[in-house]
Design a protein around this motif. Sequence first.
Motif, mmCIF file in Angstrom:
data_model
loop_
_atom_site.group_PDB
_atom_site.id
_atom_site.type_symbol
_atom_site.label_atom_id
_atom_site.label_comp_id
_atom_site.label_asym_id
_atom_site.label_seq_id
_atom_site.Cartn_x
_atom_site.Cartn_y
_atom_site.Cartn_z
ATOM 1 N N MET A 1 0.846 -1.184 0.000
ATOM 2 C CA MET A 1 0.000 0.000 0.000
ATOM 3 C C MET A 1 0.891 1.247 0.000
ATOM 4 O O MET A 1 1.976 1.246 0.557
ATOM 5 C CB MET A 1 -0.900 0.012 1.227
ATOM 6 C CG MET A 1 -1.860 -1.182 1.306
ATOM 7 S SD MET A 1 -3.144 -1.134 0.074
ATOM 8 C CE MET A 1 -4.431 -0.334 0.951
ATOM 9 N N THR A 2 0.386 2.275 -0.633
ATOM 10 C CA THR A 2 1.127 3.531 -0.752
ATOM 11 C C THR A 2 0.414 4.612 0.051
ATOM 12 O O THR A 2 -0.804 4.736 -0.014
ATOM 13 C CB THR A 2 1.213 3.959 -2.231
ATOM 14 O OG1 THR A 2 1.856 2.919 -2.968
ATOM 15 C CG2 THR A 2 1.983 5.249 -2.391
ATOM 16 N N ARG A 56 1.967 17.757 -4.445
ATOM 17 C CA ARG A 56 3.040 18.518 -3.801
ATOM 18 C C ARG A 56 4.304 17.687 -3.608
ATOM 19 O O ARG A 56 5.398 18.217 -3.586
ATOM 20 C CB ARG A 56 2.565 19.076 -2.467
ATOM 21 C CG ARG A 56 1.441 20.089 -2.590
ATOM 22 C CD ARG A 56 1.941 21.350 -3.248
ATOM 23 N NE ARG A 56 0.881 22.360 -3.346
ATOM 24 C CZ ARG A 56 0.909 23.339 -4.218
ATOM 25 N NH1 ARG A 56 1.911 23.458 -5.065
ATOM 26 N NH2 ARG A 56 -0.063 24.206 -4.268
ATOM 27 N N GLU A 57 4.154 16.379 -3.431
ATOM 28 C CA GLU A 57 5.316 15.489 -3.308
ATOM 29 C C GLU A 57 4.984 14.178 -4.004
ATOM 30 O O GLU A 57 3.856 13.701 -3.927
ATOM 31 C CB GLU A 57 5.657 15.223 -1.835
ATOM 32 C CG GLU A 57 6.185 16.441 -1.109
ATOM 33 C CD GLU A 57 6.518 16.159 0.353
ATOM 34 O OE1 GLU A 57 6.843 14.998 0.692
ATOM 35 O OE2 GLU A 57 6.450 17.109 1.154
ATOM 36 N N GLY A 58 5.984 13.620 -4.683
ATOM 37 C CA GLY A 58 5.810 12.342 -5.373
ATOM 38 C C GLY A 58 5.342 12.465 -6.807
ATOM 39 O O GLY A 58 5.042 11.462 -7.453
ATOM 40 N N PRO A 95 5.173 7.419 -1.887
ATOM 41 C CA PRO A 95 4.153 8.199 -1.177
ATOM 42 C C PRO A 95 3.879 9.530 -1.890
ATOM 43 O O PRO A 95 4.771 10.095 -2.533
ATOM 44 C CB PRO A 95 4.772 8.441 0.201
ATOM 45 C CG PRO A 95 5.773 7.354 0.365
ATOM 46 C CD PRO A 95 6.309 7.084 -1.015
ATOM 47 N N LEU A 96 2.647 9.997 -1.762
ATOM 48 C CA LEU A 96 2.220 11.239 -2.396
ATOM 49 C C LEU A 96 1.713 12.218 -1.348
ATOM 50 O O LEU A 96 1.162 11.808 -0.328
ATOM 51 C CB LEU A 96 1.080 10.982 -3.392
ATOM 52 C CG LEU A 96 1.346 10.038 -4.546
ATOM 53 C CD1 LEU A 96 0.058 9.786 -5.313
ATOM 54 C CD2 LEU A 96 2.409 10.606 -5.471
ATOM 55 N N VAL A 97 1.888 13.493 -1.635
ATOM 56 C CA VAL A 97 1.234 14.555 -0.875
ATOM 57 C C VAL A 97 0.409 15.323 -1.892
ATOM 58 O O VAL A 97 0.953 15.819 -2.885
ATOM 59 C CB VAL A 97 2.255 15.495 -0.184
ATOM 60 C CG1 VAL A 97 1.530 16.647 0.511
ATOM 61 C CG2 VAL A 97 3.110 14.718 0.814
#
Length: 113
Positions: A1-2, A56-58, A95-97
């Motif tokens: 899972m991410t 914003r990230e990833g 991971p994402l933001v």
Amino acid sequence: MTQIIVLPHVELCPDGAVIEAEPGKSVCQALLEHDIAIEHACEMSCACTTCHVIVREGFNSLEPAEDTEEDMLDKAWGLEPNSRLSCQAHVAETPLVVEIPRYSINMAREGKH
């Protein structure tokens, strides 16, 4: 899972959220499955901009946007270089933001009374 960190959004997610998503799932699907009611007026068919998010990230872990998505993004409110339609951005291992913009343009609903 991410892991997906959702930054606070006044209406949809006032405190922000940290959710888990299966790789391969769209960001939009992941948000909806975790009770974050992001708009998706075209039912995730890449025909509107209501599910626009800013990654914003990833961002670089996502597959590049296809031409249809790029064309729709040009019409999105608050477009940024790291904007994506969440129905077209599929989670990878990174991971994402994500930030859900305060406003959206509902092209599927506008002009219909």
